[in-house]
Design an enzyme around this catalytic site. Structure first.
Site, PDB file in Angstrom:
ATOM      1  N   ARG A  50      55.355 -60.597  36.343  1.00  0.00           N
ATOM      2  CA  ARG A  50      54.528 -61.079  35.228  1.00  0.00           C
ATOM      3  C   ARG A  50      55.256 -60.849  33.900  1.00  0.00           C
ATOM      4  NH1 ARG A  50      50.695 -57.962  33.375  1.00  0.00           N
ATOM      5  NH2 ARG A  50      49.874 -57.333  35.400  1.00  0.00           N
ATOM      6  N   TYR A 102      47.562 -85.338  22.258  1.00  0.00           N
ATOM      7  CA  TYR A 102      47.134 -85.349  23.656  1.00  0.00           C
ATOM      8  C   TYR A 102      45.677 -84.852  23.718  1.00  0.00           C
ATOM      9  CZ  TYR A 102      46.390 -83.548  28.334  1.00  0.00           C
ATOM     10  OH  TYR A 102      45.830 -83.263  29.553  1.00  0.00           O
ATOM     11  N   ASP A 173      54.814 -80.417  18.981  1.00  0.00           N
ATOM     12  CA  ASP A 173      54.803 -80.703  20.419  1.00  0.00           C
ATOM     13  C   ASP A 173      55.832 -81.813  20.643  1.00  0.00           C
ATOM     14  OD1 ASP A 173      54.314 -81.743  22.964  1.00  0.00           O
ATOM     15  OD2 ASP A 173      52.172 -81.280  22.887  1.00  0.00           O
ATOM     16  N   LYS A 198      56.466 -83.009  32.120  1.00  0.00           N
ATOM     17  CA  LYS A 198      56.852 -84.392  31.809  1.00  0.00           C
ATOM     18  C   LYS A 198      58.368 -84.567  31.937  1.00  0.00           C
ATOM     19  CE  LYS A 198      52.481 -84.399  30.616  1.00  0.00           C
ATOM     20  NZ  LYS A 198      51.503 -84.356  31.680  1.00  0.00           N
TER      21      LYS A 198
HETATM   22  C1  LIG Z   1      51.963 -84.320  24.407  1.00  0.00           C
HETATM   23  C2  LIG Z   1      51.394 -83.423  25.463  1.00  0.00           C
HETATM   24  N1  LIG Z   1      51.298 -82.109  25.229  1.00  0.00           N
HETATM   25  C3  LIG Z   1      50.777 -81.265  26.140  1.00  0.00           C
HETATM   26  C4  LIG Z   1      50.299 -81.731  27.353  1.00  0.00           C
HETATM   27  C5  LIG Z   1      49.706 -80.767  28.339  1.00  0.00           C
HETATM   28  O1  LIG Z   1      50.622 -80.488  29.350  1.00  0.00           O
HETATM   29  P1  LIG Z   1      50.218 -80.103  30.841  1.00  0.00           P
HETATM   30  O2  LIG Z   1      49.573 -81.297  31.452  1.00  0.00           O
HETATM   31  O3  LIG Z   1      51.540 -79.735  31.452  1.00  0.00           O
HETATM   32  O4  LIG Z   1      49.293 -78.947  30.766  1.00  0.00           O
HETATM   33  C6  LIG Z   1      50.385 -83.079  27.643  1.00  0.00           C
HETATM   34  C7  LIG Z   1      49.874 -83.603  28.922  1.00  0.00           C
HETATM   35  O5  LIG Z   1      49.803 -84.788  29.140  1.00  0.00           O
HETATM   36  C8  LIG Z   1      50.938 -83.960  26.674  1.00  0.00           C
HETATM   37  O6  LIG Z   1      51.020 -85.277  26.881  1.00  0.00           O
END
Ligand SMILES: Cc1ncc(COP(=O)(O)O)c(C=O)c1O
Length: 392
Positions: A50, A102, A173, A198
Protein backbone atom coordinates in the site's frame (compact mmCIF):
# COMPACT_ATOMS: atom_id res chain seq x y z
CA UNK A 1 20.65 16.02 -25.40
CA UNK A 2 17.34 15.40 -23.66
CA UNK A 3 15.72 12.19 -24.74
CA UNK A 4 12.62 12.26 -26.90
CA UNK A 5 9.31 11.04 -25.57
CA UNK A 6 9.17 7.82 -27.61
CA UNK A 7 12.46 6.73 -26.02
CA UNK A 8 11.22 7.78 -22.57
CA UNK A 9 8.21 5.47 -23.02
CA UNK A 10 10.64 2.54 -23.09
CA UNK A 11 13.67 3.40 -21.02
CA UNK A 12 14.10 4.90 -17.59
CA UNK A 13 17.43 6.68 -17.66
CA UNK A 14 17.97 6.57 -13.91
CA UNK A 15 17.76 2.76 -13.88
CA UNK A 16 20.27 2.23 -16.66
CA UNK A 17 23.88 1.13 -16.37
CA UNK A 18 23.33 -2.00 -14.33
CA UNK A 19 21.55 -5.25 -15.07
CA UNK A 20 18.79 -5.73 -12.50
CA UNK A 21 15.99 -8.27 -12.20
CA UNK A 22 18.02 -11.00 -13.98
CA UNK A 23 18.22 -8.72 -17.00
CA UNK A 24 14.48 -9.07 -17.64
CA UNK A 25 13.58 -6.67 -20.44
CA UNK A 26 9.95 -6.58 -19.33
CA UNK A 27 9.85 -5.11 -15.83
CA UNK A 28 8.75 -7.87 -13.40
CA UNK A 29 5.36 -7.94 -11.70
CA UNK A 30 6.08 -7.92 -7.97
CA UNK A 31 2.91 -9.65 -6.88
CA UNK A 32 3.54 -9.25 -3.19
CA UNK A 33 1.71 -7.44 -0.42
CA UNK A 34 4.57 -7.32 2.05
CA UNK A 35 8.37 -7.46 2.29
CA UNK A 36 10.74 -9.20 4.71
CA UNK A 37 13.37 -7.25 6.61
CA UNK A 38 16.89 -8.58 7.05
CA UNK A 39 16.98 -7.20 10.59
CA UNK A 40 15.62 -4.50 12.85
CA UNK A 41 15.97 -1.12 11.19
CA UNK A 42 16.85 -2.75 7.84
CA UNK A 43 14.66 -2.46 4.75
CA UNK A 44 14.90 -3.33 1.05
CA UNK A 45 13.24 0.04 0.48
CA UNK A 46 9.83 -1.62 0.38
CA UNK A 47 7.75 -2.47 3.45
CA UNK A 48 4.15 -2.98 2.39
CA UNK A 49 2.59 -2.58 -1.06
CA UNK A 50 0.00 0.00 0.00
CA UNK A 51 2.98 2.27 0.64
CA UNK A 52 4.92 1.28 -2.45
CA UNK A 53 5.45 -1.67 -4.77
CA UNK A 54 8.41 -1.99 -7.18
CA UNK A 55 6.28 -2.48 -10.32
CA UNK A 56 4.10 0.48 -9.42
CA UNK A 57 7.15 2.56 -8.58
CA UNK A 58 8.72 1.79 -11.94
CA UNK A 59 5.52 2.86 -13.69
CA UNK A 60 5.33 6.05 -11.64
CA UNK A 61 8.88 6.97 -12.61
CA UNK A 62 8.10 6.42 -16.29
CA UNK A 63 4.96 8.60 -16.11
CA UNK A 64 6.78 11.33 -14.16
CA UNK A 65 9.46 11.31 -16.85
CA UNK A 66 6.87 11.52 -19.67
CA UNK A 67 5.20 14.54 -18.05
CA UNK A 68 8.48 16.17 -17.00
CA UNK A 69 7.31 16.01 -13.38
CA UNK A 70 9.32 15.22 -10.28
CA UNK A 71 6.75 12.76 -8.95
CA UNK A 72 3.84 10.71 -10.30
CA UNK A 73 1.38 8.63 -8.32
CA UNK A 74 -0.40 5.65 -9.89
CA UNK A 75 -3.94 5.03 -8.68
CA UNK A 76 -6.63 2.46 -9.31
CA UNK A 77 -8.57 4.71 -11.74
CA UNK A 78 -8.69 8.24 -13.03
CA UNK A 79 -11.47 8.99 -10.55
CA UNK A 80 -9.36 7.61 -7.68
CA UNK A 81 -6.65 10.07 -8.76
CA UNK A 82 -9.02 13.05 -8.82
CA UNK A 83 -10.59 12.00 -5.51
CA UNK A 84 -7.17 11.77 -3.86
CA UNK A 85 -6.17 15.14 -5.25
CA UNK A 86 -9.28 16.76 -3.72
CA UNK A 87 -7.99 15.60 -0.31
CA UNK A 88 -5.17 18.17 -0.41
CA UNK A 89 -7.85 20.86 0.03
CA UNK A 90 -9.67 21.66 3.26
CA UNK A 91 -13.29 22.61 4.02
CA UNK A 92 -13.98 26.17 2.84
CA UNK A 93 -11.45 26.03 0.00
CA UNK A 94 -12.76 27.25 -3.33
CA UNK A 95 -11.94 25.83 -6.75
CA UNK A 96 -12.70 27.31 -10.15
CA UNK A 97 -13.49 24.43 -12.49
CA UNK A 98 -14.18 24.18 -16.20
CA UNK A 99 -17.89 23.77 -16.83
CA UNK A 100 -17.28 21.20 -19.57
CA UNK A 101 -15.44 18.30 -17.92
CA UNK A 102 -15.71 14.52 -17.89
CA UNK A 103 -19.12 13.88 -16.26
CA UNK A 104 -17.59 11.74 -13.51
CA UNK A 105 -15.43 14.65 -12.36
CA UNK A 106 -18.48 16.90 -12.16
CA UNK A 107 -20.35 14.15 -10.25
CA UNK A 108 -17.45 13.90 -7.79
CA UNK A 109 -17.34 17.66 -7.18
CA UNK A 110 -21.13 17.99 -6.86
CA UNK A 111 -21.77 14.95 -4.67
CA UNK A 112 -18.62 14.22 -2.70
CA UNK A 113 -16.27 17.21 -2.61
CA UNK A 114 -19.07 19.69 -1.81
CA UNK A 115 -20.21 17.45 1.04
CA UNK A 116 -16.63 17.64 2.32
CA UNK A 117 -16.84 21.43 2.41
CA UNK A 118 -15.17 22.42 -0.85
CA UNK A 119 -16.75 25.21 -2.89
CA UNK A 120 -16.84 25.27 -6.67
CA UNK A 121 -17.44 27.87 -9.35
CA UNK A 122 -18.00 26.37 -12.73
CA UNK A 123 -17.06 28.57 -15.71
CA UNK A 124 -15.85 28.28 -19.30
CA UNK A 125 -12.15 28.70 -18.61
CA UNK A 126 -11.32 28.84 -22.31
CA UNK A 127 -13.27 32.05 -22.82
CA UNK A 128 -14.22 33.65 -19.51
CA UNK A 129 -12.17 36.06 -17.37
CA UNK A 130 -10.96 33.48 -14.85
CA UNK A 131 -9.20 36.07 -12.69
CA UNK A 132 -12.47 37.84 -11.91
CA UNK A 133 -13.77 34.68 -10.19
CA UNK A 134 -10.80 34.33 -7.82
CA UNK A 135 -11.67 35.01 -4.17
CA UNK A 136 -9.54 34.87 -1.05
CA UNK A 137 -10.66 31.25 -0.59
CA UNK A 138 -9.68 30.16 -4.09
CA UNK A 139 -6.99 27.53 -4.03
CA UNK A 140 -6.99 26.12 -7.55
CA UNK A 141 -8.22 26.29 -11.13
CA UNK A 142 -9.09 22.92 -12.62
CA UNK A 143 -9.31 22.40 -16.36
CA UNK A 144 -9.33 19.89 -19.17
CA UNK A 145 -7.94 20.97 -22.51
CA UNK A 146 -9.37 19.90 -24.85
CA UNK A 147 -12.48 19.35 -22.72
CA UNK A 148 -14.59 16.21 -22.68
CA UNK A 149 -16.64 16.12 -24.83
CA UNK A 150 -16.92 19.62 -26.36
CA UNK A 151 -13.20 19.93 -27.16
CA UNK A 152 -12.83 23.48 -25.79
CA UNK A 153 -9.19 24.55 -25.74
CA UNK A 154 -7.71 26.70 -22.97
CA UNK A 155 -4.36 28.45 -23.28
CA UNK A 156 -2.51 26.77 -20.41
CA UNK A 157 0.40 29.21 -20.33
CA UNK A 158 -1.86 32.28 -20.21
CA UNK A 159 -3.99 30.75 -17.48
CA UNK A 160 -0.88 29.79 -15.49
CA UNK A 161 0.20 33.45 -15.43
CA UNK A 162 -3.04 34.22 -13.57
CA UNK A 163 -2.79 31.28 -11.14
CA UNK A 164 0.86 32.08 -10.38
CA UNK A 165 0.01 35.75 -9.79
CA UNK A 166 -2.54 34.70 -7.16
CA UNK A 167 -0.45 31.87 -5.68
CA UNK A 168 -3.03 29.22 -6.49
CA UNK A 169 -2.70 25.86 -8.24
CA UNK A 170 -3.38 25.12 -11.87
CA UNK A 171 -4.58 21.54 -12.30
CA UNK A 172 -4.86 20.11 -15.81
CA UNK A 173 -6.53 16.82 -16.70
CA UNK A 174 -4.36 15.81 -19.65
CA UNK A 175 -6.21 12.59 -20.47
CA UNK A 176 -7.35 13.58 -23.97
CA UNK A 177 -3.88 14.26 -25.39
CA UNK A 178 -1.63 12.15 -23.15
CA UNK A 179 1.94 13.26 -22.43
CA UNK A 180 2.82 12.31 -25.98
CA UNK A 181 1.03 15.38 -27.35
CA UNK A 182 0.97 17.80 -24.41
CA UNK A 183 2.95 18.50 -21.24
CA UNK A 184 1.01 20.97 -19.05
CA UNK A 185 3.74 21.21 -16.38
CA UNK A 186 6.07 22.67 -19.01
CA UNK A 187 3.41 25.30 -19.71
CA UNK A 188 3.09 26.39 -16.08
CA UNK A 189 0.59 23.93 -14.59
CA UNK A 190 1.29 22.58 -11.09
CA UNK A 191 -0.57 19.29 -11.23
CA UNK A 192 -1.44 17.01 -14.14
CA UNK A 193 -4.10 14.32 -13.97
CA UNK A 194 -4.64 11.33 -16.21
CA UNK A 195 -7.16 8.64 -16.59
CA UNK A 196 -4.49 6.04 -17.37
CA UNK A 197 -7.36 3.84 -18.51
CA UNK A 198 -7.29 5.81 -21.76
CA UNK A 199 -4.26 6.54 -23.98
CA UNK A 200 -1.57 5.55 -21.47
CA UNK A 201 -2.97 2.02 -21.08
CA UNK A 202 -4.32 2.19 -24.60
CA UNK A 203 -5.97 -1.21 -24.91
CA UNK A 204 -9.37 -0.83 -23.25
CA UNK A 205 -8.36 -3.48 -20.73
CA UNK A 206 -7.18 -1.77 -17.52
CA UNK A 207 -8.34 1.02 -15.23
CA UNK A 208 -5.68 3.39 -13.90
CA UNK A 209 -5.16 7.00 -12.90
CA UNK A 210 -2.19 9.32 -12.37
CA UNK A 211 -1.37 12.52 -10.55
CA UNK A 212 1.87 14.16 -11.65
CA UNK A 213 3.49 17.22 -10.13
CA UNK A 214 6.75 19.11 -9.98
CA UNK A 215 6.05 20.62 -6.56
CA UNK A 216 7.67 18.86 -3.60
CA UNK A 217 5.09 20.04 -1.07
CA UNK A 218 2.20 18.68 -3.16
CA UNK A 219 4.02 15.43 -3.75
CA UNK A 220 4.65 15.04 -0.02
CA UNK A 221 0.94 15.56 0.79
CA UNK A 222 -0.12 13.11 -1.93
CA UNK A 223 2.34 10.43 -0.80
CA UNK A 224 0.89 10.66 2.71
CA UNK A 225 -2.64 10.47 1.31
CA UNK A 226 -2.05 7.50 -1.00
CA UNK A 227 -0.56 5.37 1.75
CA UNK A 228 -3.31 6.42 4.12
CA UNK A 229 -6.30 5.97 1.83
CA UNK A 230 -4.99 2.97 -0.11
CA UNK A 231 -6.12 3.48 -3.72
CA UNK A 232 -2.72 2.76 -5.29
CA UNK A 233 -2.60 0.78 -8.54
CA UNK A 234 -2.14 -2.98 -8.20
CA UNK A 235 1.12 -4.60 -9.44
CA UNK A 236 -0.41 -6.49 -12.36
CA UNK A 237 -2.37 -3.44 -13.53
CA UNK A 238 0.81 -1.35 -13.19
CA UNK A 239 2.53 -3.80 -15.51
CA UNK A 240 -0.31 -3.64 -18.04
CA UNK A 241 -0.06 0.15 -18.13
CA UNK A 242 3.74 -0.09 -18.45
CA UNK A 243 3.24 -2.37 -21.44
CA UNK A 244 0.68 -0.01 -22.95
CA UNK A 245 3.00 2.98 -22.60
CA UNK A 246 5.70 1.23 -24.65
CA UNK A 247 3.61 1.84 -27.79
CA UNK A 248 2.12 5.21 -26.79
CA UNK A 249 3.88 7.11 -29.56
CA UNK A 250 2.94 4.92 -32.50
CA UNK A 251 -0.62 4.54 -31.23
CA UNK A 252 -1.09 8.29 -30.79
CA UNK A 253 0.31 9.06 -34.24
CA UNK A 254 -1.78 6.43 -36.01
CA UNK A 255 -4.98 7.30 -34.14
CA UNK A 256 -4.48 10.99 -34.85
CA UNK A 257 -3.84 10.36 -38.56
CA UNK A 258 -7.09 8.37 -38.66
CA UNK A 259 -8.98 11.07 -36.72
CA UNK A 260 -7.90 13.79 -39.16
CA UNK A 261 -9.24 11.75 -42.09
CA UNK A 262 -12.47 10.92 -40.31
CA UNK A 263 -13.02 14.55 -39.28
CA UNK A 264 -12.52 15.63 -42.90
CA UNK A 265 -14.93 12.93 -44.05
CA UNK A 266 -17.58 13.80 -41.47
CA UNK A 267 -17.53 17.47 -42.47
CA UNK A 268 -18.76 16.42 -45.94
CA UNK A 269 -21.64 14.23 -44.80
CA UNK A 270 -25.33 15.01 -45.14
CA UNK A 271 -26.89 14.80 -41.71
CA UNK A 272 -23.78 16.08 -39.88
CA UNK A 273 -24.31 19.63 -38.68
CA UNK A 274 -21.04 20.18 -36.80
CA UNK A 275 -17.66 18.48 -36.43
CA UNK A 276 -15.69 19.57 -33.38
CA UNK A 277 -12.06 18.53 -33.77
CA UNK A 278 -9.18 20.85 -32.87
CA UNK A 279 -7.19 19.55 -35.84
CA UNK A 280 -9.65 21.33 -38.15
CA UNK A 281 -8.52 24.86 -38.96
CA UNK A 282 -12.11 25.97 -38.31
CA UNK A 283 -11.84 24.96 -34.63
CA UNK A 284 -11.49 28.08 -32.44
CA UNK A 285 -8.73 26.42 -30.40
CA UNK A 286 -6.70 25.27 -33.41
CA UNK A 287 -4.00 27.96 -33.16
CA UNK A 288 -3.64 27.61 -29.36
CA UNK A 289 -3.18 23.89 -29.80
CA UNK A 290 -0.51 24.44 -32.42
CA UNK A 291 1.32 26.56 -29.87
CA UNK A 292 0.95 24.39 -26.76
CA UNK A 293 0.60 20.83 -28.04
CA UNK A 294 2.49 18.55 -30.38
CA UNK A 295 -0.70 17.18 -31.91
CA UNK A 296 -4.48 17.39 -31.93
CA UNK A 297 -5.22 13.90 -30.69
CA UNK A 298 -7.81 11.43 -31.83
CA UNK A 299 -10.94 12.53 -29.97
CA UNK A 300 -13.69 14.22 -31.90
CA UNK A 301 -17.26 15.22 -31.28
CA UNK A 302 -19.91 15.62 -33.94
CA UNK A 303 -23.52 16.68 -34.09
CA UNK A 304 -26.23 15.17 -36.21
CA UNK A 305 -29.31 16.81 -37.69
CA UNK A 306 -31.54 14.93 -35.23
CA UNK A 307 -31.55 12.69 -32.19
CA UNK A 308 -32.95 9.92 -34.42
CA UNK A 309 -29.91 10.16 -36.68
CA UNK A 310 -27.52 9.98 -33.70
CA UNK A 311 -29.26 6.99 -32.14
CA UNK A 312 -29.47 5.19 -35.48
CA UNK A 313 -25.67 5.43 -35.81
CA UNK A 314 -25.28 3.79 -32.40
CA UNK A 315 -27.74 1.04 -33.39
CA UNK A 316 -26.06 0.28 -36.70
CA UNK A 317 -22.32 0.40 -36.07
CA UNK A 318 -20.74 -3.04 -35.73
CA UNK A 319 -16.93 -2.98 -36.03
CA UNK A 320 -16.89 0.47 -34.46
CA UNK A 321 -18.32 -0.06 -30.99
CA UNK A 322 -20.97 1.87 -29.13
CA UNK A 323 -19.21 2.12 -25.76
CA UNK A 324 -18.01 4.48 -23.06
CA UNK A 325 -14.33 5.26 -22.62
CA UNK A 326 -11.69 6.40 -25.05
CA UNK A 327 -8.04 6.28 -25.91
CA UNK A 328 -7.84 2.58 -26.75
CA UNK A 329 -6.77 0.92 -29.97
CA UNK A 330 -10.40 0.16 -30.89
CA UNK A 331 -12.62 2.93 -32.26
CA UNK A 332 -15.54 3.73 -29.95
CA UNK A 333 -18.53 6.02 -30.24
CA UNK A 334 -20.09 7.34 -27.04
CA UNK A 335 -23.45 8.99 -26.41
CA UNK A 336 -22.54 11.61 -23.77
CA UNK A 337 -26.19 12.37 -22.90
CA UNK A 338 -26.86 8.92 -21.42
CA UNK A 339 -23.31 7.70 -20.84
CA UNK A 340 -20.30 9.78 -19.79
CA UNK A 341 -22.31 12.90 -18.94
CA UNK A 342 -25.60 11.39 -17.76
CA UNK A 343 -25.13 12.73 -14.22
CA UNK A 344 -24.38 16.27 -15.34
CA UNK A 345 -27.52 18.36 -14.71
CA UNK A 346 -29.47 18.66 -17.98
CA UNK A 347 -29.36 22.47 -18.03
CA UNK A 348 -25.55 22.47 -17.72
CA UNK A 349 -25.23 19.78 -20.36
CA UNK A 350 -27.36 21.80 -22.71
CA UNK A 351 -25.57 25.05 -21.93
CA UNK A 352 -22.31 23.31 -22.78
CA UNK A 353 -23.78 22.15 -26.09
CA UNK A 354 -24.09 18.46 -25.23
CA UNK A 355 -27.38 17.87 -27.00
CA UNK A 356 -29.19 14.62 -27.74
CA UNK A 357 -27.79 14.93 -31.28
CA UNK A 358 -24.18 14.85 -30.05
CA UNK A 359 -21.84 11.88 -30.40
CA UNK A 360 -18.23 11.57 -29.28
CA UNK A 361 -15.76 9.39 -31.14
CA UNK A 362 -12.48 7.99 -29.88
CA UNK A 363 -10.69 7.04 -33.06
CA UNK A 364 -8.57 3.92 -32.84
CA UNK A 365 -5.78 2.46 -34.92
CA UNK A 366 -7.73 0.33 -37.40
CA UNK A 367 -7.19 0.90 -41.12
CA UNK A 368 -8.92 4.22 -41.69
CA UNK A 369 -10.50 3.09 -44.98
CA UNK A 370 -12.27 0.30 -43.11
CA UNK A 371 -13.53 2.78 -40.52
CA UNK A 372 -14.81 5.16 -43.18
CA UNK A 373 -16.37 2.30 -45.15
CA UNK A 374 -18.40 1.28 -42.12
CA UNK A 375 -19.43 4.85 -41.35
CA UNK A 376 -20.35 5.45 -44.98
CA UNK A 377 -22.58 2.38 -45.08
CA UNK A 378 -24.28 3.38 -41.83
CA UNK A 379 -24.79 7.01 -42.91
CA UNK A 380 -26.27 5.93 -46.27
CA UNK A 381 -28.69 3.53 -44.63
CA UNK A 382 -29.82 6.17 -42.16
CA UNK A 383 -30.11 8.81 -44.88
CA UNK A 384 -32.38 6.49 -46.85
CA UNK A 385 -34.47 5.50 -43.83
CA UNK A 386 -34.97 9.05 -42.61
CA UNK A 387 -35.19 10.93 -45.90
CA UNK A 388 -35.16 8.47 -48.76
CA UNK A 389 -31.89 10.19 -49.59
CA UNK A 390 -29.60 8.18 -51.87
CA UNK A 391 -25.89 8.91 -52.19
CA UNK A 392 -23.73 7.35 -54.84
C1 LIG B 1 -10.99 13.41 -19.06
C2 LIG B 1 -11.23 12.29 -18.09
N1 LIG B 1 -10.74 12.39 -16.85
C3 LIG B 1 -10.95 11.42 -15.93
C4 LIG B 1 -11.69 10.29 -16.24
C5 LIG B 1 -11.92 9.24 -15.20
O1 LIG B 1 -11.07 8.16 -15.41
P1 LIG B 1 -11.41 6.66 -15.01
O2 LIG B 1 -12.55 6.21 -15.86
O3 LIG B 1 -10.12 5.94 -15.28
O4 LIG B 1 -11.76 6.65 -13.56
C6 LIG B 1 -12.20 10.15 -17.52
C7 LIG B 1 -13.00 8.96 -17.87
O5 LIG B 1 -13.58 8.88 -18.93
C8 LIG B 1 -11.98 11.17 -18.48
O6 LIG B 1 -12.47 11.11 -19.71
Amino acid sequence: MARKIETKCLHLEEEEGSINNYGAISYPIYQTATYAHAGVGKSTGFDYSRLQNPTKEHLEKIVASLENGTDALALSSGMAAITLLMEIFKPGDHLIVDSDLYGGSIRLFDNVSKKNGLKFTSIDCYKEDVESYITEDTKAVYIETPTNPMMNVTDIEELSKITKKHGILLIVDNTFLSPYFQNPLDLGADVVLHSGTKFLGGHNDTLAGFIVTNKDDISEKLRFLIKTTGAGLAPFDSWLILRGIKTLGIRMEKAQANAIKIADWLVEQDGVTEVIYPGLTSHPGHEIMKKQSRGFGSMLTFKLESKEFALAILEKIRMIKYAESLGGVETLITYPTTQTHADVPKEIREKNGITENTLRMSVGIEDVDDLIEELDKVFKEIGEELHGRKKS
